[in-house]
Design an enzyme around this catalytic site. Structure first.
Site, PDB file in Angstrom:
ATOM      1  N   SER A 124       0.817  -1.214   0.000  1.00 22.20           N
ATOM      2  CA  SER A 124       0.000   0.000   0.000  1.00 22.20           C
ATOM      3  C   SER A 124       0.849   1.261   0.000  1.00 22.20           C
ATOM      4  CB  SER A 124      -0.954   0.012   1.196  1.00 22.20           C
ATOM      5  OG  SER A 124      -0.345  -0.503   2.330  1.00 22.20           O
ATOM      6  N   HIS A 145      -3.371  -3.624  -5.574  1.00 23.85           N
ATOM      7  CA  HIS A 145      -3.582  -3.109  -4.221  1.00 23.85           C
ATOM      8  C   HIS A 145      -5.052  -3.168  -3.816  1.00 23.85           C
ATOM      9  CE1 HIS A 145      -3.692   0.506  -1.290  1.00 23.85           C
ATOM     10  NE2 HIS A 145      -3.385  -0.595  -0.647  1.00 23.85           N
ATOM     11  N   GLU A 157      -6.560  -1.358  -6.946  1.00 22.49           N
ATOM     12  CA  GLU A 157      -5.713  -0.513  -7.784  1.00 22.49           C
ATOM     13  C   GLU A 157      -4.718  -1.404  -8.531  1.00 22.49           C
ATOM     14  OE1 GLU A 157      -5.692   3.602  -5.215  1.00 22.49           O
ATOM     15  OE2 GLU A 157      -4.280   2.051  -4.612  1.00 22.49           O
ATOM     16  N   ASN A 195      -5.047   6.414  -1.410  1.00 23.63           N
ATOM     17  CA  ASN A 195      -4.316   6.994  -0.285  1.00 23.63           C
ATOM     18  C   ASN A 195      -3.729   8.366  -0.613  1.00 23.63           C
ATOM     19  OD1 ASN A 195      -4.975   4.922   1.416  1.00 23.63           O
ATOM     20  ND2 ASN A 195      -3.138   3.735   0.936  1.00 23.63           N
TER      21      ASN A 195
HETATM   22  N1  LIG Z   1      -4.131  -4.373   6.423  1.00 20.87           N
HETATM   23  C1  LIG Z   1      -4.515  -3.478   5.526  1.00 20.87           C
HETATM   24  O1  LIG Z   1      -5.456  -2.709   5.756  1.00 20.87           O
HETATM   25  C2  LIG Z   1      -3.839  -3.419   4.179  1.00 20.87           C
HETATM   26  C3  LIG Z   1      -4.519  -2.824   3.105  1.00 20.87           C
HETATM   27  C4  LIG Z   1      -3.916  -2.828   1.854  1.00 20.87           C
HETATM   28  C5  LIG Z   1      -2.658  -3.365   1.688  1.00 20.87           C
HETATM   29  N2  LIG Z   1      -2.007  -3.896   2.764  1.00 20.87           N
HETATM   30  C6  LIG Z   1      -0.679  -4.482   2.520  1.00 20.87           C
HETATM   31  O2  LIG Z   1      -0.806  -5.890   2.450  1.00 20.87           O
HETATM   32  C7  LIG Z   1       0.369  -6.511   2.969  1.00 20.87           C
HETATM   33  C8  LIG Z   1       0.003  -7.449   4.094  1.00 20.87           C
HETATM   34  O3  LIG Z   1      -0.692  -6.756   5.084  1.00 20.87           O
HETATM   35  P1  LIG Z   1      -1.581  -7.486   6.188  1.00 20.87           P
HETATM   36  O4  LIG Z   1      -2.334  -6.428   6.901  1.00 20.87           O
HETATM   37  O5  LIG Z   1      -2.322  -8.602   5.560  1.00 20.87           O
HETATM   38  O6  LIG Z   1      -0.435  -8.048   7.136  1.00 20.87           O
HETATM   39  P2  LIG Z   1      -0.522  -9.247   8.199  1.00 20.87           P
HETATM   40  O7  LIG Z   1       0.500  -8.972   9.209  1.00 20.87           O
HETATM   41  O8  LIG Z   1      -1.934  -9.474   8.635  1.00 20.87           O
HETATM   42  O9  LIG Z   1      -0.080 -10.535   7.349  1.00 20.87           O
HETATM   43  C9  LIG Z   1       1.203 -10.693   6.814  1.00 20.87           C
HETATM   44  C10 LIG Z   1       1.482 -12.187   6.717  1.00 20.87           C
HETATM   45  O10 LIG Z   1       2.658 -12.358   5.954  1.00 20.87           O
HETATM   46  C11 LIG Z   1       3.455 -13.361   6.582  1.00 20.87           C
HETATM   47  N3  LIG Z   1       4.840 -13.122   6.142  1.00 20.87           N
HETATM   48  C12 LIG Z   1       5.679 -12.131   6.525  1.00 20.87           C
HETATM   49  N4  LIG Z   1       6.831 -12.213   5.842  1.00 20.87           N
HETATM   50  C13 LIG Z   1       6.713 -13.282   5.003  1.00 20.87           C
HETATM   51  C14 LIG Z   1       7.555 -13.865   4.021  1.00 20.87           C
HETATM   52  N5  LIG Z   1       8.739 -13.357   3.754  1.00 20.87           N
HETATM   53  N6  LIG Z   1       7.098 -14.931   3.343  1.00 20.87           N
HETATM   54  C15 LIG Z   1       5.880 -15.448   3.595  1.00 20.87           C
HETATM   55  N7  LIG Z   1       5.044 -14.943   4.509  1.00 20.87           N
HETATM   56  C16 LIG Z   1       5.448 -13.866   5.196  1.00 20.87           C
HETATM   57  C17 LIG Z   1       3.209 -13.202   8.055  1.00 20.87           C
HETATM   58  O11 LIG Z   1       3.500 -14.402   8.759  1.00 20.87           O
HETATM   59  C18 LIG Z   1       1.726 -12.854   8.068  1.00 20.87           C
HETATM   60  O12 LIG Z   1       0.920 -14.009   8.160  1.00 20.87           O
HETATM   61  C19 LIG Z   1       1.308  -5.373   3.345  1.00 20.87           C
HETATM   62  O13 LIG Z   1       2.138  -5.097   2.257  1.00 20.87           O
HETATM   63  C20 LIG Z   1       0.347  -4.224   3.591  1.00 20.87           C
HETATM   64  O14 LIG Z   1       0.943  -2.969   3.426  1.00 20.87           O
HETATM   65  C21 LIG Z   1      -2.570  -3.954   3.998  1.00 20.87           C
END
Ligand SMILES: NC(=O)c1ccc[n+]([C@@H]2O[C@H](COP(=O)([O-])OP(=O)(O)OC[C@H]3O[C@@H](n4cnc5c(N)ncnc54)[C@H](O)[C@@H]3O)[C@@H](O)[C@H]2O)c1
Length: 507
Positions: A124, A145, A157, A195
């Site tokens: 994001s 995204h 996106e 954003n």
């Molecule tokens: N949460 C939101 O609102 C949101 C919205 C849009 C985009 N994002 C993006 O999505 C991505 C994930 O966010 P999230 O909120 O789901 O995070 P999260 O912490 O809920 O989940 C991340 C997962 O990735 C795993 N992980 C970490 N490093 C890893 C690796 N190298 N290989 C395999 N697995 C791995 C972790 O164990 C975890 O289960 C980020 O890039 C974040 O910026 C988040």
């Protein structure tokens, strides 16, 4: 050429946290086989169980059949190693938001997946170009995204990095459609569309608070009840948590090399330091008990004295609406060219503040109250004073404006009141996104309505308010403050001067 509509499409998801699970759910629901991998042992299994339970509860609510839910759950296949992603047509990563982690994941995946496999990132805030830069073939990497919660936020996106090949975005667009989401295409720029476009609401509201124009709860009431936002900016800050929103504000500001439009507020940094994070800790702008925002009492309507009312509202066309309010309340309408010595002077400026308006009209600033009816006289009205408006005249104005039961907010002098000012900022930022060719006008409006839940897309909203009026508000703010954050986007000023829609693209 990758056909994402093929029945046997296999999608890999790496990172099965909040976002990975959501993406897995909508993919499985659209008939796609999903391989789930997470570096934490058991996480992929847990994700399958969790998404399976979601699908079951959808079936229980009648949103899908039990058979469909079961079939979708069977399409979720947890795998124990990255190597098992070998046969995937597309891999979407939703791992930790760290450029090095994402770069090295994609570099490893390149050695595992086939040459035609598309690698997509759900980042994001990071640059898609930078993530792709770690790959041997950066051309196969695109941004995809999603928003949280993925099944409900039906927009995604699709982002081209600087070296993304031409087949990637159309494939992601088609995949988004297959999964029932509205794809919007964006250039690889800070904040992409949502954003970036979302910066105006909070930053301008904070600016208004910082200038002492109105209290935080009054700003929220005006933006909810007059402008029609579902939540006020301070309610939203409390819900998101300052530990999340303030760093995003700072990051977008820095990534745009300190663009004044995105300048964060010292108020937030201070509140963050004080631990006033919002709902999650029980204290933010509001207090929260058991996760519930506690109401802030509203000031009582005063019993102001009746006086003759003189109105100047020609420039906004609100004269009739104000006359109706005066006559319905049974107050005397001062018909004179100039106000009589006792009259309350109501003015209805667009963009300008009460002081400038009173002085330009040559009416007594001590008896002047400005009224904002931009969103219609039947919605919450805003009354704005000059620094010298006499309290007795303000009380009269508040009594009159509330006489028919309509809510009234009282604010201090500000070019563009509260709602005109926040809306002008939002429209201006959206215009600048269009001007920078970050996205098409239609995609900007779709992304903002679906991604931020605004009642209208900012460009369509600017059209509804009148591009000329929005421009005038910004010009007045720019003059009043000297702050370049209010300089009008060339996209806005050209279309306003030409009298055409803000959705007008250049051929
Ligand atoms: N949460 C939101 O609102 C949101 C919205 C849009 C985009 N994002 C993006 O999505 C991505 C994930 O966010 P999230 O909120 O789901 O995070 P999260 O912490 O809920 O989940 C991340 C997962 O990735 C795993 N992980 C970490 N490093 C890893 C690796 N190298 N290989 C395999 N697995 C791995 C972790 O164990 C975890 O289960 C980020 O890039 C974040 O910026 C988040």
């Amino acid at each position: 050429m990758l056909d994402v509509n093929q029945p046997g499409l296999v999608l890999g998801i790496v990172g099965t946290g909040t976002m990975g699970r959501g993406i897995a759910q909508i993919a499985a629901q659209s008939g796609i086989t999903v391989r789930l991998f997470d570096s934490r042992p058991q996480a992929a299994e847990e994700a399958r169980a969790n998404v399976g339970a979601m699908l079951e509860s959808l079936a229980a609510k009648g949103r899908m059949s039990v058979d469909e839910a079961r079939a979708a759950t069977l399409r979720l296949q947890p795998v124990q190693s990255e190597a098992e992603l070998a046969g995937c047509h597309v891999v979407v990563e939703a791992i930790v938001e760290d450029v090095k982690a994402k770069q090295s994941l994609f570099a490893r995946l390149e050695g595992i997946v086939g040459p035609d496999c598309l690698l997509a990132t759900n980042t994001s805030s990071l640059s898609v170009t930078a993530i792709a830069a770690g790959c041997e073939r950066p051309g196969r990497v695109g941004g995809f995204h999603f928003f949280n919660p993925v099944p409900l936020m039906k927009v995604v996106e699709v982002i081209d990095g600087a070296r993304t090949e031409a087949w990637v975005s159309p494939a992601l667009v088609a995949l988004a459609k297959r999964m029932g989401h509205r794809p919007v295409r964006a250039a690889d720029t800070p904040g992409f569309i949502v954003n970036h476009a979302g910066r105006g609401f909070g930053t301008e509201a904070l600016r208004i608070l910082q200038e002492g124009i109105a209290s935080f709860d009054e700003v929220d009431r005006i933006l909810r009840e007059a402008a029609g936002f579902r939540m006020g900016p301070f309610e939203l800050l409390d819900l998101t948590g300052l530990d999340v929103s303030h760093p995003v504000m700072e990051s977008v500001y820095e990534q745009f090399y300190q663009e004044p439009r995105f300048r964060p507020s010292y108020l937030l940094r201070q509140r963050l330091a004080a631990g006033l994070l919002g709902r999650k800790v029980g204290h933010g702008f509001y207090s929260h008990e058991g996760g519930k925002q506690q109401p802030v009492s509203t000031p009582a309507v005063p019993h102001g004295e009746r006086r003759p009312v003189w109105v100047s509202a020609d420039e906004t066309g609100w004269r009739d609406a104000l006359r109706n309010i005066v006559t319905a309340a049974g107050w005397t309408w001062d018909e004179g060219q100039r106000p009589s010595a006792e009259s309350l002077c109501l003015v209805a400026p667009l963009g300008r503040d009460a002081t400038t308006t009173a002085l330009a009209l040559g009416v007594d600033p001590e008896r002047t109250v400005a009224v904002d009816l931009l969103f219609g006289p039947e919605r919450r009205r805003t009354a704005m004073t000059t620094p010298v408006t006499r309290p007795a005249f303000l009380d009269s104005a508040l009594t009159l404006l509330a006489a028919d039961g309509t809510a009234v907010s009282r604010i201090h002098d500000s070019a563009g009141f509260v709602a005109q000012r926040v809306l002008a900022t939002i429209v201006n930022i959206a215009c600048d996104i269009a001007q920078q060719r970050i996205a098409s006008p239609e995609d900007i409006d779709a992304a903002v309505t679906l991604g931020l839940g605004y009642p209208k897309g900012p460009l369509a909203w600017g059209d509804a308010l009148g591009p000329g009026r929005v421009l005038k508000t910004l010009e007045a703010l720019h003059i009043a403050t000297g702050d370049p954050r209010y300089r009008a986007s060339p996209w806005l000023s050209r279309r306003a001067r030409l009298g055409v829609s803000l959705l007008t693209s250049e051929g």
